[in-house]
Design a protein around this motif. Structure first.
Motif, PDB file in Angstrom:
ATOM      1  N   PRO A 394       5.712  -7.221  11.627  1.00 45.27           N
ATOM      2  CA  PRO A 394       5.430  -7.135  10.183  1.00 45.27           C
ATOM      3  C   PRO A 394       4.210  -6.284   9.849  1.00 45.27           C
ATOM      4  O   PRO A 394       4.166  -5.643   8.802  1.00 45.27           O
ATOM      5  N   SER A 395       3.227  -6.243  10.734  1.00 42.48           N
ATOM      6  CA  SER A 395       2.036  -5.430  10.463  1.00 42.48           C
ATOM      7  C   SER A 395       2.368  -3.943  10.490  1.00 42.48           C
ATOM      8  O   SER A 395       1.783  -3.149   9.735  1.00 42.48           O
ATOM      9  N   VAL A 396       3.324  -3.534  11.340  1.00 43.47           N
ATOM     10  CA  VAL A 396       3.738  -2.133  11.382  1.00 43.47           C
ATOM     11  C   VAL A 396       4.480  -1.764  10.100  1.00 43.47           C
ATOM     12  O   VAL A 396       4.244  -0.700   9.510  1.00 43.47           O
ATOM     13  N   ILE A 397       5.353  -2.653   9.648  1.00 45.89           N
ATOM     14  CA  ILE A 397       6.078  -2.389   8.400  1.00 45.89           C
ATOM     15  C   ILE A 397       5.105  -2.382   7.227  1.00 45.89           C
ATOM     16  O   ILE A 397       5.222  -1.571   6.310  1.00 45.89           O
ATOM     17  N   ARG A 398       4.138  -3.274   7.251  1.00 45.70           N
ATOM     18  CA  ARG A 398       3.145  -3.320   6.178  1.00 45.70           C
ATOM     19  C   ARG A 398       2.413  -1.986   6.067  1.00 45.70           C
ATOM     20  O   ARG A 398       2.216  -1.458   4.970  1.00 45.70           O
ATOM     21  N   SER A 399       2.006  -1.422   7.196  1.00 49.19           N
ATOM     22  CA  SER A 399       1.272  -0.161   7.154  1.00 49.19           C
ATOM     23  C   SER A 399       2.129   0.949   6.582  1.00 49.19           C
ATOM     24  O   SER A 399       1.619   1.853   5.910  1.00 49.19           O
ATOM     25  N   ALA A 400       3.450   0.888   6.807  1.00 47.62           N
ATOM     26  CA  ALA A 400       4.350   1.888   6.233  1.00 47.62           C
ATOM     27  C   ALA A 400       4.455   1.705   4.726  1.00 47.62           C
ATOM     28  O   ALA A 400       4.474   2.671   3.962  1.00 47.62           O
ATOM     29  N   PHE A 401       4.496   0.458   4.281  1.00 44.43           N
ATOM     30  CA  PHE A 401       4.576   0.179   2.844  1.00 44.43           C
ATOM     31  C   PHE A 401       3.288   0.569   2.116  1.00 44.43           C
ATOM     32  O   PHE A 401       3.304   0.877   0.932  1.00 44.43           O
ATOM     33  N   GLU A 402       2.181   0.548   2.804  1.00 42.98           N
ATOM     34  CA  GLU A 402       0.908   0.881   2.166  1.00 42.98           C
ATOM     35  C   GLU A 402       0.871   2.329   1.682  1.00 42.98           C
ATOM     36  O   GLU A 402       0.047   2.693   0.845  1.00 42.98           O
ATOM     37  N   LYS A 403       1.793   3.152   2.219  1.00 41.43           N
ATOM     38  CA  LYS A 403       1.856   4.545   1.792  1.00 41.43           C
ATOM     39  C   LYS A 403       2.757   4.721   0.570  1.00 41.43           C
ATOM     40  O   LYS A 403       2.905   5.828   0.061  1.00 41.43           O
ATOM     41  N   SER A 404       3.378   3.625   0.126  1.00 42.67           N
ATOM     42  CA  SER A 404       4.283   3.689  -1.022  1.00 42.67           C
ATOM     43  C   SER A 404       3.518   3.432  -2.310  1.00 42.67           C
ATOM     44  O   SER A 404       2.769   2.465  -2.427  1.00 42.67           O
ATOM     45  N   ASP A 405       3.702   4.289  -3.300  1.00 39.31           N
ATOM     46  CA  ASP A 405       3.005   4.119  -4.577  1.00 39.31           C
ATOM     47  C   ASP A 405       3.389   2.810  -5.256  1.00 39.31           C
ATOM     48  O   ASP A 405       2.551   2.103  -5.800  1.00 39.31           O
ATOM     49  N   ARG A 406       4.663   2.486  -5.239  1.00 39.54           N
ATOM     50  CA  ARG A 406       5.127   1.300  -5.953  1.00 39.54           C
ATOM     51  C   ARG A 406       4.699   0.008  -5.268  1.00 39.54           C
ATOM     52  O   ARG A 406       4.349  -0.967  -5.906  1.00 39.54           O
ATOM     53  N   PHE A 407       4.718   0.012  -3.918  1.00 38.34           N
ATOM     54  CA  PHE A 407       4.489  -1.228  -3.183  1.00 38.34           C
ATOM     55  C   PHE A 407       3.171  -1.262  -2.423  1.00 38.34           C
ATOM     56  O   PHE A 407       2.963  -2.133  -1.581  1.00 38.34           O
ATOM     57  N   ALA A 408       2.286  -0.336  -2.704  1.00 42.00           N
ATOM     58  CA  ALA A 408       1.089  -0.191  -1.884  1.00 42.00           C
ATOM     59  C   ALA A 408       0.235  -1.449  -1.812  1.00 42.00           C
ATOM     60  O   ALA A 408      -0.355  -1.753  -0.785  1.00 42.00           O
ATOM     61  N   ARG A 409       0.163  -2.208  -2.887  1.00 37.63           N
ATOM     62  CA  ARG A 409      -0.771  -3.331  -2.897  1.00 37.63           C
ATOM     63  C   ARG A 409      -0.097  -4.656  -3.258  1.00 37.63           C
ATOM     64  O   ARG A 409      -0.694  -5.529  -3.885  1.00 37.63           O
ATOM     65  N   ILE A 410       1.144  -4.777  -2.834  1.00 35.39           N
ATOM     66  CA  ILE A 410       1.879  -5.994  -3.168  1.00 35.39           C
ATOM     67  C   ILE A 410       2.090  -6.850  -1.938  1.00 35.39           C
ATOM     68  O   ILE A 410       2.432  -6.368  -0.872  1.00 35.39           O
ATOM     69  N   GLY A 411       1.897  -8.150  -2.084  1.00 31.31           N
ATOM     70  CA  GLY A 411       2.153  -9.102  -1.017  1.00 31.31           C
ATOM     71  C   GLY A 411       2.495 -10.440  -1.632  1.00 31.31           C
ATOM     72  O   GLY A 411       2.472 -10.602  -2.843  1.00 31.31           O
ATOM     73  N   ILE A 412       2.825 -11.417  -0.816  1.00 29.03           N
ATOM     74  CA  ILE A 412       3.206 -12.722  -1.331  1.00 29.03           C
ATOM     75  C   ILE A 412       2.410 -13.798  -0.609  1.00 29.03           C
ATOM     76  O   ILE A 412       2.257 -13.771   0.591  1.00 29.03           O
ATOM     77  N   SER A 413       1.887 -14.744  -1.350  1.00 23.81           N
ATOM     78  CA  SER A 413       1.169 -15.851  -0.744  1.00 23.81           C
ATOM     79  C   SER A 413       1.450 -17.123  -1.522  1.00 23.81           C
ATOM     80  O   SER A 413       1.000 -17.286  -2.643  1.00 23.81           O
ATOM     81  N   SER A 414       2.289 -17.990  -0.940  1.00 24.95           N
ATOM     82  CA  SER A 414       2.628 -19.279  -1.553  1.00 24.95           C
ATOM     83  C   SER A 414       3.126 -19.106  -2.980  1.00 24.95           C
ATOM     84  O   SER A 414       2.752 -19.838  -3.896  1.00 24.95           O
ATOM     85  N   GLY A 415       3.980 -18.102  -3.192  1.00 26.74           N
ATOM     86  CA  GLY A 415       4.557 -17.900  -4.504  1.00 26.74           C
ATOM     87  C   GLY A 415       3.649 -17.151  -5.455  1.00 26.74           C
ATOM     88  O   GLY A 415       4.018 -16.902  -6.589  1.00 26.74           O
ATOM     89  N   THR A 416       2.446 -16.768  -5.020  1.00 24.62           N
ATOM     90  CA  THR A 416       1.521 -16.057  -5.887  1.00 24.62           C
ATOM     91  C   THR A 416       1.310 -14.653  -5.362  1.00 24.62           C
ATOM     92  O   THR A 416       1.061 -14.435  -4.195  1.00 24.62           O
ATOM     93  N   THR A 417       1.424 -13.665  -6.248  1.00 26.53           N
ATOM     94  CA  THR A 417       1.256 -12.294  -5.838  1.00 26.53           C
ATOM     95  C   THR A 417      -0.194 -12.021  -5.481  1.00 26.53           C
ATOM     96  O   THR A 417      -1.112 -12.377  -6.179  1.00 26.53           O
ATOM     97  N   THR A 418      -0.390 -11.339  -4.330  1.00 21.92           N
ATOM     98  CA  THR A 418      -1.725 -10.990  -3.874  1.00 21.92           C
ATOM     99  C   THR A 418      -1.732  -9.548  -3.432  1.00 21.92           C
ATOM    100  O   THR A 418      -0.709  -8.879  -3.440  1.00 21.92           O
TER     101      THR A 418
END
Length: 423
Positions: A394-418
């Protein structure tokens, strides 16, 4: 200057333009398509014996059996098929002519392309009297040429269809399996060796195709660490003396064993580590080279997968990845994934698709072998449910997503966006 004059300080360039590979001695031994001799094929004696037994009738000019080989990527299916069919051709009786062709269905993925590739490889213009053109014919004409070419040259022919699940439609299988029965062939008999990563591929076939094939099945289980170490050791002649240590061999085997026992990954990883050592002008391959090569390979593979994915596909995968990073596990139920997906859509302004559509998108990630989806029982009176297991880091996929404008700073934590940084 014309550009052709000698460089005054050419001597300062030293051996920059000469071969200086002090790591590899026979790099071709690490190529994916390399087929080693039997003493270098590890942990597959039983599978080779069963396949050879099924194809053995062709040695005497009789009809071979059809065989399907199933198993995960890198478990030796293609290697064993290529080796066994080659040995069958070599073992044919003096008065018997056996042909062999390997068709890559990931490239020749339509019926017409598959027929054309088959007949082009098996045809001999000096025997048949015709040349097979690249274009201009429909599949019916290519079939006619195929039957004519086979009867002109062979008593039996072995047709290996690699990555069979990538072939569109099943008519090619139907035509090959019924060629003798339908009087398309008079002299030659055909044996089909189908290779697929999808163990449920047979479920796609219609009853008429299944009835015609009557194939035997051989399942290739993943390699364990000991087998992977032996496989790597069997390719050690690819390197100069003293370059490859036991620690490097064990590390490559361990990393490959963690990913479904993939021998192809182990060999590729070893080759990439050797290339890094060459670039770094190191005297030998180290475990650090292996880790760097693994990180680069994982990143490149994930980037390639994401590059061909739609926004909604990415959002669905991101839901699973986000959960994995927070929960420190890689397996989740469908409702958990869908809840995470809804939060991602809300944060990114993306339209939320139905649960049914998300289920389809998750299945697409399963086909790409990014996810593994299994159905399990929930216990008495609780029914069954799907479990989605993330196969990639998952950390490798995360680093790939960080280069995406739409998804660069999106994550999920217990139902709350972080943000990713909080993860």
């Amino acid at each position: 200057m014309t550009g052709d004059e000698p460089v005054e300080n050419a001597s300062a360039l030293g051996d920059a333009f000469s071969v200086q590979d002090h790591i590899f001695s026979q790099k071709q031994l690490l190529n994916v398509g390399y087929v080693p001799e039997s003493d270098h094929i590890v942990a597959r004696n039983e599978e080779i014996r069963r396949l050879a037994s099924a194809l053995n009738p062709s040695i005497g000019g009789e009809a071979p059996n059809n065989v399907f080989l199933y198993g995960k990527t890198g478990t030796g299916k293609s290697l064993c098929a290529r080796y066994t069919t080659r040995r069958i051709v070599e073992a044919a009786a003096n008065d018997v002519s056996v042909g062999r062709v390997v068709v890559d269905c990931s490239q020749e993925n339509t019926e017409t392309r598959a027929i054309r590739a088959t007949v082009q490889e098996l045809n001999d213009p000096e025997v048949s009297g015709f040349v097979v053109p690249e274009t201009g014919f429909g599949h019916s004409r290519y079939y006619s040429l195929l039957w004519e070419a086979l009867d002109a040259r062979f008593d039996a022919v072995l047709i290996v269809l690699d990555e069979l699940d990538r072939l569109k439609g099943t008519n090619f299988l139907m035509q090959l399996s019924r060629a003798t029965e339908a009087n398309k062939l008079e002299r030659c008999s055909v044996g089909i060796i189908g290779i697929s990563n999808k163990i449920k591929y047979r479920n796609r076939l219609g009853e008429r195709v299944k009835s015609s094939l009557q194939e035997r099945e051989i399942i290739f289980t993943p390699y364990d660490r000991d087998a992977l170490r032996a496989i790597i050791r069997s390719r050690s002649n690819a390197f100069n003396s003293g370059v490859l240590s036991d620690n490097v061999v064990s590390e490559c085997a361990a990393l490959a064993a963690d990913e479904h026992g993939d021998a192809r990954k182990a060999i590729n990883l070893l080759r990439h580590a050797g290339e890094l050592a060459t670039i770094n002008e190191a005297d030998k391959i180290t475990v650090q080279h292996v880790h760097r090569a693994n990180n680069l390979a994982e990143r490149d593979r994930v980037n390639a997968i994401l590059a061909g994915s739609t926004v909604q596909q990415k959002a669905t995968l991101l839901a699973v990845v986000s959960l994995a990073l927070v929960e420190k596990t890689r397996t989740f139920k469908t409702p958990e994934v869908y809840a995470a997906y809804e939060d991602i859509c809300a944060e990114s302004g993306l339209e939320t698709l139905s649960k049914r559509r998300i289920h389809d998108l998750l299945r697409e990630w399963e086909f790409l072998e990014v996810l593994e989806i299994t159905r399990t029982g929930g216990g008495r009176a609780r029914g069954s449910y799907l479990r989605h297991h993330l196969l990639e880091d998952p950390s490798v996929i995360r680093s790939a997503f960080e280069k995406s404008d739409r998804f660069a700073r999106i994550g999920i934590s217990s139902g709350t966006t972080t943000t990713w940084s909080n993860i």
